[in-house]
Design a protein around this motif. Structure first.
Motif, PDB file in Angstrom:
ATOM      1  N   ARG A 147       0.697  -1.216  -0.050  1.00 51.95           N
ATOM      2  CA  ARG A 147      -0.023   0.170   0.080  1.00 51.95           C
ATOM      3  C   ARG A 147       0.658   1.327  -0.007  1.00 51.95           C
ATOM      4  NH1 ARG A 147      -4.964  -1.645   4.453  1.00 51.95           N
ATOM      5  NH2 ARG A 147      -5.645  -3.562   2.853  1.00 51.95           N
ATOM      6  N   THR A 148       2.131   1.054  -0.333  1.00 56.74           N
ATOM      7  CA  THR A 148       3.106   2.382  -0.524  1.00 56.74           C
ATOM      8  C   THR A 148       2.283   3.360  -1.236  1.00 56.74           C
ATOM      9  OG1 THR A 148       4.873   0.828  -0.135  1.00 56.74           O
ATOM     10  CG2 THR A 148       5.476   3.148  -0.950  1.00 56.74           C
ATOM     11  N   SER A 202      -9.587  -0.204  -6.395  1.00 57.83           N
ATOM     12  CA  SER A 202      -9.055   0.012  -5.364  1.00 57.83           C
ATOM     13  C   SER A 202      -8.579   1.467  -5.251  1.00 57.83           C
ATOM     14  CB  SER A 202      -7.603  -0.761  -5.675  1.00 57.83           C
ATOM     15  OG  SER A 202      -6.826  -0.379  -5.022  1.00 57.83           O
ATOM     16  N   LEU A 242      -5.726   2.697  -4.472  1.00 56.58           N
ATOM     17  CA  LEU A 242      -4.142   2.985  -4.921  1.00 56.58           C
ATOM     18  C   LEU A 242      -3.944   3.665  -6.473  1.00 56.58           C
ATOM     19  CD1 LEU A 242      -2.771  -0.081  -3.202  1.00 56.58           C
ATOM     20  CD2 LEU A 242      -2.944   2.065  -2.185  1.00 56.58           C
ATOM     21  N   GLU A 280     -11.941   0.708  -0.397  1.00 56.76           N
ATOM     22  CA  GLU A 280     -10.874   0.249   0.158  1.00 56.76           C
ATOM     23  C   GLU A 280     -10.814  -1.149   0.337  1.00 56.76           C
ATOM     24  OE1 GLU A 280      -8.520   1.818   1.614  1.00 56.76           O
ATOM     25  OE2 GLU A 280      -9.120   4.169   1.694  1.00 56.76           O
ATOM     26  N   SER A 326      -8.849  -3.220  -1.920  1.00 62.72           N
ATOM     27  CA  SER A 326      -7.503  -2.469  -1.796  1.00 62.72           C
ATOM     28  C   SER A 326      -6.612  -3.662  -1.871  1.00 62.72           C
ATOM     29  CB  SER A 326      -7.028  -1.528  -0.846  1.00 62.72           C
ATOM     30  OG  SER A 326      -5.958  -0.821  -0.970  1.00 62.72           O
ATOM     31  N   GLU A 327      -4.975  -3.355  -1.974  1.00 59.15           N
ATOM     32  CA  GLU A 327      -3.777  -4.540  -1.953  1.00 59.15           C
ATOM     33  C   GLU A 327      -3.833  -4.961  -0.407  1.00 59.15           C
ATOM     34  OE1 GLU A 327      -2.209  -6.697  -2.898  1.00 59.15           O
ATOM     35  OE2 GLU A 327      -0.635  -5.768  -4.214  1.00 59.15           O
ATOM     36  N   ASP A 340      -2.637  -5.748   2.917  1.00 64.55           N
ATOM     37  CA  ASP A 340      -1.625  -5.189   3.989  1.00 64.55           C
ATOM     38  C   ASP A 340      -0.505  -6.024   4.298  1.00 64.55           C
ATOM     39  OD1 ASP A 340      -0.422  -3.797   6.063  1.00 64.55           O
ATOM     40  OD2 ASP A 340      -2.278  -3.246   7.348  1.00 64.55           O
ATOM     41  N   GLN A 357       6.031  -4.749   3.411  1.00 61.96           N
ATOM     42  CA  GLN A 357       5.906  -3.742   2.406  1.00 61.96           C
ATOM     43  C   GLN A 357       7.148  -3.036   2.090  1.00 61.96           C
ATOM     44  OE1 GLN A 357       2.159  -1.359   2.351  1.00 61.96           O
ATOM     45  NE2 GLN A 357       3.586   0.507   2.708  1.00 61.96           N
ATOM     46  N   HIS A 390      -5.776  -5.827  -7.459  1.00 63.98           N
ATOM     47  CA  HIS A 390      -4.631  -6.213  -7.473  1.00 63.98           C
ATOM     48  C   HIS A 390      -4.519  -7.752  -7.759  1.00 63.98           C
ATOM     49  CE1 HIS A 390      -3.431  -2.244  -5.760  1.00 63.98           C
ATOM     50  NE2 HIS A 390      -4.804  -2.474  -5.327  1.00 63.98           N
TER      51      HIS A 390
END
Length: 239
Positions: free
Chosen positions: A23-24, A55, A57, A81, A84-85, A87, A92, A156
């Motif tokens: 999630r960078t 997502s 990101l 959310e 999203s990828e 966590d 990470q 993702h």
């Protein structure tokens, strides 16, 4: 039943250098990824999409914009959310070659249902939240737009693999057998009896057969014994 097209984001700078982005923030598509996303957008341009879900990101937002801008009547993008990828916590931002030396790596490869990333979430939780989100969006879109609706979710690799595993009825420990490449297209339909996995990890091919035809029947929820005749709008068959 509605049809969901799962699209993985295009290749990123992190993908190209072998880093687990997670999630960078600020991880963007590289030049290859931009071309991949544009090609997927062109491929989907022939299919009128009822909804677009992404997502949050950046790499997914970039990819879904390439899809949206090629639609004749583009719907607004809903950001969720829940797709999203994963966590990955303390993993990470680290090189994959380095992570391969961790004891947890073997668990992730062989028994992912038991894997919990330090400082992050478990793969089991990742699957639960993403499957619930995709199924909820699908039901809501079908209720609003009808059983012939087609929609796109951009997410993702691990998310898509986990959703496919659920649709196949596979144990989570087998989800690493599923592939989801950058900008690939995977198609699922959720029927009342069972999901139908229409295609997985495709990169090319005509998708015009997915476009709803006015007056045509919605996709049949029963399995075609013997395989069936395939979609009428696709002379060359599914791709």
């Amino acid at each position: 039943m509605a049809t969901v097209i799962l699209v993985r984001h295009g290749r990123t700078t992190a993908n190209a250098t072998g880093v687990l982005a997670g999630r960078t923030p600020g991880v963007l598509l590289d030049e290859t990824g931009e071309k991949q996303a544009a090609a997927t957008g062109e491929r989907l341009a022939v299919v009128p999409l009822a909804a677009l879900v992404s997502s949050p990101l950046d790499r997914c937002r970039q990819t879904i914009e390439e899809i949206r801008r090629r639609q004749v009547a583009p719907p607004e993008v809903t950001v969720d959310e829940a797709i999203s990828e994963c966590d990955y916590g303390d993993w990470q931002g680290r090189p994959l070659a380095e992570l391969a030396g961790e004891d947890l790596w073997t668990t992730v490869q062989r028994h992912p249902s038991a894997a919990h990333f330090p400082g992050g979430e478990s793969i089991h939780h990742m699957q639960s939240r993403s499957v619930a989100a995709i199924r909820a969006h699908d039901a809501a879109i079908e209720a609003e737009h009808g059983a012939g609706a087609v929609w796109v979710a951009v997410s993702h690799g691990d998310i898509i693999k986990a959703v496919v595993a659920d649709a196949y009825g596979m144990h989570l420990d087998l989800f690493q057998r599923v592939q989801a490449d950058p900008a690939s297209v995977t198609i699922i339909r959720y029927g009342r009896s069972r999901p139908q996995v229409v295609s997985v990890n495709t990169h090319a091919g005509d998708l015009a057969w997915l476009a709803p035809t006015p007056g045509a029947d919605a996709p049949d929820e029963d399995a075609a014994v013997g395989g069936g005749a395939g979609p009428a709008a696709s002379p060359g068959g599914r791709s």
